[in-house]
Scaffold this active site. Structure first.
Site, PDB file in Angstrom:
ATOM      1  N   LEU A  56     -74.519  76.762  63.749  1.00 27.42           N
ATOM      2  CA  LEU A  56     -74.147  77.858  64.655  1.00 27.42           C
ATOM      3  C   LEU A  56     -72.714  78.330  64.411  1.00 27.42           C
ATOM      4  O   LEU A  56     -72.454  79.526  64.277  1.00 27.42           O
ATOM      5  CB  LEU A  56     -74.309  77.394  66.107  1.00 27.42           C
ATOM      6  CG  LEU A  56     -73.947  78.397  67.213  1.00 27.42           C
ATOM      7  CD1 LEU A  56     -74.899  79.600  67.175  1.00 27.42           C
ATOM      8  CD2 LEU A  56     -74.011  77.720  68.581  1.00 27.42           C
ATOM      9  N   THR A  57     -71.765  77.407  64.326  1.00 26.83           N
ATOM     10  CA  THR A  57     -70.344  77.739  64.250  1.00 26.83           C
ATOM     11  C   THR A  57     -69.985  78.445  62.947  1.00 26.83           C
ATOM     12  O   THR A  57     -70.491  78.110  61.877  1.00 26.83           O
ATOM     13  CB  THR A  57     -69.506  76.455  64.380  1.00 26.83           C
ATOM     14  OG1 THR A  57     -69.820  75.836  65.622  1.00 26.83           O
ATOM     15  CG2 THR A  57     -68.022  76.753  64.327  1.00 26.83           C
ATOM     16  N   GLY A 117     -66.337  80.283  67.086  1.00 24.62           N
ATOM     17  CA  GLY A 117     -66.429  78.897  67.527  1.00 24.62           C
ATOM     18  C   GLY A 117     -66.862  78.864  68.975  1.00 24.62           C
ATOM     19  O   GLY A 117     -68.053  78.880  69.289  1.00 24.62           O
ATOM     20  N   ARG A 161     -54.299  37.669  73.824  1.00 25.92           N
ATOM     21  CA  ARG A 161     -52.909  37.902  73.443  1.00 25.92           C
ATOM     22  C   ARG A 161     -51.949  37.190  74.398  1.00 25.92           C
ATOM     23  O   ARG A 161     -51.969  37.439  75.614  1.00 25.92           O
ATOM     24  CB  ARG A 161     -52.630  39.406  73.444  1.00 25.92           C
ATOM     25  CG  ARG A 161     -51.184  39.806  73.173  1.00 25.92           C
ATOM     26  CD  ARG A 161     -50.743  39.444  71.782  1.00 25.92           C
ATOM     27  NE  ARG A 161     -49.469  40.087  71.464  1.00 25.92           N
ATOM     28  CZ  ARG A 161     -48.711  39.761  70.435  1.00 25.92           C
ATOM     29  NH1 ARG A 161     -49.107  38.798  69.603  1.00 25.92           N
ATOM     30  NH2 ARG A 161     -47.573  40.397  70.221  1.00 25.92           N
ATOM     31  N   GLY A 171     -51.077  47.178  71.684  1.00 25.80           N
ATOM     32  CA  GLY A 171     -49.735  47.220  71.126  1.00 25.80           C
ATOM     33  C   GLY A 171     -49.752  47.588  69.654  1.00 25.80           C
ATOM     34  O   GLY A 171     -50.495  48.478  69.226  1.00 25.80           O
ATOM     35  N   GLU A 177     -69.675  71.154  70.567  1.00 29.97           N
ATOM     36  CA  GLU A 177     -70.693  71.534  71.559  1.00 29.97           C
ATOM     37  C   GLU A 177     -70.055  72.058  72.847  1.00 29.97           C
ATOM     38  O   GLU A 177     -70.567  71.833  73.947  1.00 29.97           O
ATOM     39  CB  GLU A 177     -71.635  70.356  71.845  1.00 29.97           C
ATOM     40  CG  GLU A 177     -72.500  70.009  70.654  1.00 29.97           C
ATOM     41  CD  GLU A 177     -73.565  68.987  70.968  1.00 29.97           C
ATOM     42  OE1 GLU A 177     -74.211  69.105  72.036  1.00 29.97           O
ATOM     43  OE2 GLU A 177     -73.750  68.075  70.148  1.00 29.97           O
TER      44      GLU A 177
END
Length: 390
Positions: A132-133, A138, A272, A344, A368
């Site tokens: 489609l795009t 867009g 951790r 981290g 979409e």
């Protein structure tokens, strides 16, 4: 009897489906995806495995080679997409595009067209694409400029498509093109264009996360007249009818990605050690985990409420699907971001599980229908309903 999961009711059959998908992912799909690595190419081995494991067959009715009994069920689609996204994102992407490319044929195809194309798609021997795009169309999909005109017993397509998943390696493309002189959405038609069609050219594109995606060019591309899906001028109905079903399932994909991130964050926080104790003991980390879990549960509820409404026979679930897609994709992005923060320095190591999720989770807020477009859809539907009530 039914099972409860996060406030949701799932039947024994639905719970069994979730377990089946999880087992197939762990034993078959994830090993194939991990061996393939981060490559922007279509993983045919993974596609065939999805066919052998019976997952593609759940997108296609039994009479066309699938295993779908009765009407297409949005809850089934969401359950599969969520579990695959949680356990094997590359498999989820292939499953989603298989559905997005095959559903227009199921929705608008003739019996001959369904028997011609759906069996191979159900087996994983062929993969489709939803085209489609375009470079200039867009979010404003109705502005597409690819054209098709009749030439004897053929249609001739001219134009270009962009950001097409599975391109340029897909077996067939559901292509939306402008026919006739009607403006806007009224002038669009849908066509099935096989990969070997003369005049069809394509090339790959490379996005943030590994994904088979590319561009297509139609240089007077010829397809037989019987490759049009539905009547001339019905392309917009086919496109929107497909997206209306699949939009909520994008939310399910997002929930799966977010759940994977939460699972990783929980494991890392318990493992951790800092300042003589697991970081899970710190209130700052606990607050993050609490917010992540709460938002994910809310997103999951929105997604499955939209899917169940569709399965209950609602003619349109535009408002509910847009809400589910918007909220779930935004939540997933926040959850994955917080999971990276909890990890981290390990969270930004290239190729680590959480870093890969960070790249995977970005695109669903765009494809979409962007988050901005979802907000427009929601607001316009609210205003339309208010006008009707007044």
């Amino acid at each position: 009897m039914s099972f409860r999961d996060g406030g949701l009711e799932f039947s024994p059959e639905e719970q069994a489906l979730r377990s089946t998908v999880a087992s197939a992912s762990a034993k078959v799909l994830r090993p194939i995806a991990e061996a393939w690595g981060e490559r922007d190419e279509l993983n045919w081995e993974l596609a065939r495995a999805l066919g052998r494991e019976g997952l593609f067959q759940r997108l296609v009715p039994a009479e066309y080679g699938g295993s779908l009994e009765g009407p297409f069920r949005s809850v089934t689609l969401c359950l599969i997409r969520e579990e695959l996204a949680r356990t094997c994102p590359p498999a989820e992407e292939l499953f989603a595009i298989q559905g997005l490319g095959s559903y227009p044929i199921l929705l608008a195809g003739t019996e001959a067209q369904k028997h011609r194309w759906l069996p191979a798609l159900a087996r994983g021997e062929a993969v489709p694409a939803f085209a489609l795009t375009e470079p200039g169309a867009g979010s404003d999909a109705a502005a597409l400029s690819t054209r098709a005109h009749a030439d004897g017993d053929h249609w001739v397509l001219t134009g270009a498509k962009r950001f097409i998943s599975n391109a340029p390696a897909a077996s067939l493309y559901v292509v939306f093109a402008r026919t006739g002189t009607q403006p806007g959405t009224r002038g669009l038609s849908a066509f099935v264009v096989p990969r070997e069609a003369p005049g069809l050219l394509g090339g790959p594109m490379h996005t943030l996360a590994p994904h088979a995606i590319g561009e297509l060019r139609f240089d007077r591309c010829r397809v037989p007249a019987d490759h049009r899906l539905g009547a001339e001028g019905e392309g917009w109905r086919v496109a929107m009818g497909t997206l209306d079903v699949f939009r909520a399932s994008v939310g399910a994909q997002a929930v799966g990605l977010g759940q994977a991130a939460l699972d990783l964050a929980l494991a890392h926080a318990r493992r951790r050690m800092q300042f003589g104790q697991p970081i899970a003991h710190f209130q700052a980390i606990q607050a993050k985990l609490a917010d992540m879990a709460t938002e994910l549960r809310a997103a999951r509820l929105l997604v499955y409420s939209a899917a169940r409404l569709k399965d209950a026979g609602a003619a349109r679930v535009t408002l509910e699907s847009a809400m589910a897609k918007l909220f779930a994709t935004e939540v997933a992005h926040r959850v994955v971001d917080q999971a990276v923060q909890i990890h981290g320095g390990e969270g930004v190591l290239r190729g680590s599980p959480i870093e890969r999720l960070y790249r995977e989770v970005r695109a669903p807020r765009i494809y979409e229908g962007t988050s901005e477009i979802q907000r427009l859809i929601i607001a316009r539907q609210l205003l339309k309903d208010a006008d009707g009530a007044g």
